[in-house]
Design a protein around this motif. Structure first.
Motif, PDB file in Angstrom:
ATOM      1  N   SER A  19       0.851  -1.190   0.000  1.00  0.00           N
ATOM      2  CA  SER A  19       0.000   0.000   0.000  1.00  0.00           C
ATOM      3  C   SER A  19       0.884   1.236   0.000  1.00  0.00           C
ATOM      4  O   SER A  19       2.098   1.148   0.176  1.00  0.00           O
ATOM      5  N   THR A  20       0.268   2.379  -0.165  1.00  0.00           N
ATOM      6  CA  THR A  20       1.044   3.619  -0.219  1.00  0.00           C
ATOM      7  C   THR A  20       1.624   3.984   1.141  1.00  0.00           C
ATOM      8  O   THR A  20       2.574   4.733   1.217  1.00  0.00           O
ATOM      9  N   LYS A  42       1.804   6.807  -9.987  1.00  0.00           N
ATOM     10  CA  LYS A  42       0.545   6.191  -9.558  1.00  0.00           C
ATOM     11  C   LYS A  42       0.486   4.702  -9.888  1.00  0.00           C
ATOM     12  O   LYS A  42      -0.529   4.058  -9.699  1.00  0.00           O
ATOM     13  N   ALA A  63      -6.536  -4.436  -6.945  1.00  0.00           N
ATOM     14  CA  ALA A  63      -6.440  -3.220  -6.151  1.00  0.00           C
ATOM     15  C   ALA A  63      -7.648  -3.115  -5.232  1.00  0.00           C
ATOM     16  O   ALA A  63      -8.738  -3.568  -5.562  1.00  0.00           O
ATOM     17  N   SER A  64      -7.411  -2.514  -4.092  1.00  0.00           N
ATOM     18  CA  SER A  64      -8.489  -2.273  -3.124  1.00  0.00           C
ATOM     19  C   SER A  64      -8.487  -0.795  -2.782  1.00  0.00           C
ATOM     20  O   SER A  64      -7.453  -0.215  -2.484  1.00  0.00           O
ATOM     21  N   ASP A  65      -9.657  -0.187  -2.847  1.00  0.00           N
ATOM     22  CA  ASP A  65      -9.793   1.230  -2.516  1.00  0.00           C
ATOM     23  C   ASP A  65     -10.606   1.347  -1.235  1.00  0.00           C
ATOM     24  O   ASP A  65     -11.773   0.987  -1.208  1.00  0.00           O
ATOM     25  N   HIS A  66      -9.958   1.825  -0.181  1.00  0.00           N
ATOM     26  CA  HIS A  66     -10.659   1.915   1.110  1.00  0.00           C
ATOM     27  C   HIS A  66     -11.415   3.211   1.193  1.00  0.00           C
ATOM     28  O   HIS A  66     -10.974   4.244   1.277  1.00  0.00           O
TER      29      HIS A  66
END
Length: 66
Positions: A19-20, A42, A63-66
């Motif tokens: 993750s970032t 990105k 990918a997962s976007d929380h």
């Protein structure tokens, strides 16, 4: 970001998640020495290094976007 490996005639195996805000977390049996993860702008790229016939597989990212 999650990276998976699917060897022929087998199920998906998680290689690494990243993750970032955290370092890459490798599953048992996988390492940065073989599966290098790089963040570029990105994008997140995974490179399989020193490829041999044992690396034959389909590789997936998710990918997962929380």
């Amino acid at each position: 970001m999650f990276w998976y490996q699917q060897p022929p005639r087998n199920g998906l195996k998680l290689i690494v998640s990243t993750s970032t805000w955290s370092h890459s977390l490798y599953e048992d049996g996988y390492s940065e020495a073989k599966f290098e993860v790089n963040r570029e702008s990105k994008y997140v790229l995974m490179t399989v290094k020193n490829v041999t016939s044992k690396d034959e597989a389909t590789y997936f990212c998710a990918a997962s976007d929380h």
